[in-house]
Scaffold this active site. Structure first.
Site, PDB file in Angstrom:
ATOM      1  N   LYS A  31     -37.336  -7.753 -18.776  1.00  0.00           N
ATOM      2  CA  LYS A  31     -37.213  -9.208 -18.847  1.00  0.00           C
ATOM      3  C   LYS A  31     -36.610  -9.719 -17.552  1.00  0.00           C
ATOM      4  O   LYS A  31     -35.535  -9.275 -17.140  1.00  0.00           O
ATOM      5  CB  LYS A  31     -36.343  -9.643 -20.029  1.00  0.00           C
ATOM      6  CG  LYS A  31     -36.210 -11.162 -20.149  1.00  0.00           C
ATOM      7  CD  LYS A  31     -35.410 -11.558 -21.368  1.00  0.00           C
ATOM      8  CE  LYS A  31     -33.908 -11.518 -21.135  1.00  0.00           C
ATOM      9  NZ  LYS A  31     -33.445 -12.659 -20.285  1.00  0.00           N
ATOM     10  N   ASP A  58     -38.587 -14.992 -18.531  1.00  0.00           N
ATOM     11  CA  ASP A  58     -37.811 -15.804 -19.466  1.00  0.00           C
ATOM     12  C   ASP A  58     -37.112 -16.947 -18.727  1.00  0.00           C
ATOM     13  O   ASP A  58     -35.924 -16.858 -18.403  1.00  0.00           O
ATOM     14  CB  ASP A  58     -36.787 -14.911 -20.168  1.00  0.00           C
ATOM     15  CG  ASP A  58     -35.969 -15.639 -21.211  1.00  0.00           C
ATOM     16  OD1 ASP A  58     -36.458 -16.655 -21.736  1.00  0.00           O
ATOM     17  OD2 ASP A  58     -34.844 -15.181 -21.498  1.00  0.00           O
ATOM     18  N   LYS A  60     -37.353 -20.283 -19.919  1.00  0.00           N
ATOM     19  CA  LYS A  60     -37.000 -21.298 -20.921  1.00  0.00           C
ATOM     20  C   LYS A  60     -37.324 -22.720 -20.440  1.00  0.00           C
ATOM     21  O   LYS A  60     -36.470 -23.610 -20.457  1.00  0.00           O
ATOM     22  CB  LYS A  60     -35.526 -21.194 -21.298  1.00  0.00           C
ATOM     23  CG  LYS A  60     -35.124 -19.834 -21.869  1.00  0.00           C
ATOM     24  CD  LYS A  60     -33.649 -19.809 -22.225  1.00  0.00           C
ATOM     25  CE  LYS A  60     -33.240 -18.490 -22.855  1.00  0.00           C
ATOM     26  NZ  LYS A  60     -33.271 -17.380 -21.892  1.00  0.00           N
ATOM     27  N   ASP A  63     -39.113 -29.675 -20.031  1.00  0.00           N
ATOM     28  CA  ASP A  63     -39.293 -30.872 -19.215  1.00  0.00           C
ATOM     29  C   ASP A  63     -40.376 -31.727 -19.875  1.00  0.00           C
ATOM     30  O   ASP A  63     -40.844 -31.417 -20.968  1.00  0.00           O
ATOM     31  CB  ASP A  63     -39.673 -30.480 -17.784  1.00  0.00           C
ATOM     32  CG  ASP A  63     -39.129 -31.459 -16.747  1.00  0.00           C
ATOM     33  OD1 ASP A  63     -39.375 -32.686 -16.916  1.00  0.00           O
ATOM     34  OD2 ASP A  63     -38.484 -31.030 -15.783  1.00  0.00           O
ATOM     35  N   THR A 121     -29.100 -16.721 -29.399  1.00  0.00           N
ATOM     36  CA  THR A 121     -28.342 -15.794 -30.238  1.00  0.00           C
ATOM     37  C   THR A 121     -26.842 -15.884 -29.963  1.00  0.00           C
ATOM     38  O   THR A 121     -26.049 -15.275 -30.690  1.00  0.00           O
ATOM     39  CB  THR A 121     -28.825 -14.351 -30.043  1.00  0.00           C
ATOM     40  OG1 THR A 121     -28.912 -14.047 -28.646  1.00  0.00           O
ATOM     41  CG2 THR A 121     -30.184 -14.148 -30.686  1.00  0.00           C
ATOM     42  N   ARG A 213     -27.044  -5.775 -21.146  1.00  0.00           N
ATOM     43  CA  ARG A 213     -25.855  -5.058 -20.692  1.00  0.00           C
ATOM     44  C   ARG A 213     -25.637  -3.722 -21.373  1.00  0.00           C
ATOM     45  O   ARG A 213     -25.071  -2.803 -20.770  1.00  0.00           O
ATOM     46  CB  ARG A 213     -24.627  -5.958 -20.868  1.00  0.00           C
ATOM     47  CG  ARG A 213     -24.555  -7.062 -19.842  1.00  0.00           C
ATOM     48  CD  ARG A 213     -23.519  -8.119 -20.190  1.00  0.00           C
ATOM     49  NE  ARG A 213     -23.965  -8.993 -21.271  1.00  0.00           N
ATOM     50  CZ  ARG A 213     -23.298 -10.066 -21.682  1.00  0.00           C
ATOM     51  NH1 ARG A 213     -22.156 -10.390 -21.103  1.00  0.00           N
ATOM     52  NH2 ARG A 213     -23.778 -10.818 -22.658  1.00  0.00           N
TER      53      ARG A 213
END
Length: 241
Positions: A31, A58, A60, A63, A121, A213
């Site tokens: 990603k 990704d 997001k 607009d 999340t 992570r």
């Protein structure tokens, strides 16, 4: 496509490639988020695709419809596999995104899958109600945004594992669910409020999971990746086998 995407939340392309070189000939799905893309530009996507990695871009997008349509046309031309936008932009914006992806897809290739981000999340029920001023249960909000996304012709949504079972009951098996916030049992949840294990994601019916992570900050990233992926798939396998 049922991948485990490694979130490359790094500042430079060199950091990302040096990290992925530890996987040697393996090519896990990755990603690319705002941090890596904005700091390095489309070249980082091109390099990852040339290496053979499935890429989830990704960004997001959120607009006015025309801007999103043009943006998605450009993103599709990168040959990525999956892109995101914010469901809160509304149905017209999501329809425009779908149109842009169709127009921008590379010759002879399917356009990227497109999923709408419902609720991060890291968002709790309290934040949903008090900070975002959204009424009712967070899950109901996720279901509402999913309905809009599917009406707009998108492939599915980004949501937590906790919402997947309910989405399956309401919308069937065709909705494509991408679930971040994946952690091994007992590990640090960091800033995730609605986390889950790989096994829980598999049982719930997630189509794809995202881990950052937990893998990238490990001193044994390949070993941890394999452990998470094996639990996710319920067998010993690699994404690209």
């Amino acid at each position: 496509m049922k991948p485990l995407f490694i979130a490359l939340d790094m500042e430079t392309k060199k950091e990302a490639i040096d990290f992925l070189d530890q996987f040697e000939e393996k090519r896990p799905a990755v990603k690319v988020g705002m941090e890596l893309f904005y700091g390095n530009g489309p070249g980082v996507v091109q390099t990852l695709k040339e290496r053979g990695h499935p890429v989830f871009l990704d960004l997001k997008c959120h607009d006015i419809p025309k801007t999103v349509e043009r943006t998605m046309r450009t993103l599709a031309s990168f040959g990525v596999d999956l892109v995101t936008l914010q469901a809160s932009g509304g149905k017209a914006m999501m329809e425009a995104a779908k149109e842009g992806l169709m127009k921008g897809a590379l010759s002879g290739q399917e356009p990227p899958k497109c999923v709408a981000v419902t609720a991060l999340t890291s968002t709790s029920q309290r934040q949903w109600n008090e900070e975002l001023l959204m009424e009712g249960d967070l899950k109901d909000g996720v279901f509402h945004f999913t309905d809009l996304a599917l009406q707009a012709g998108l492939d599915g949504v980004v949501c937590s594992v906790q919402e997947v079972e309910g989405l399956r009951k309401r919308f069937g098996e065709t909705v494509y669910t991408v679930t971040p916030g994946i952690r091994m049992a007992g590990s640090d949840a960091h800033d995730q409020k609605r986390a889950a294990t790989p096994a829980q994601a598999r049982v719930a019916g997630s189509n794809a999971i995202v881990v950052g992570r937990g893998i990238t900050q490990s001193d044994r990233p390949v070993e941890i990746y394999e452990k998470i992926y094996n639990e996710w798939m319920g067998k010993i396998a690699w994404v690209n086998k």
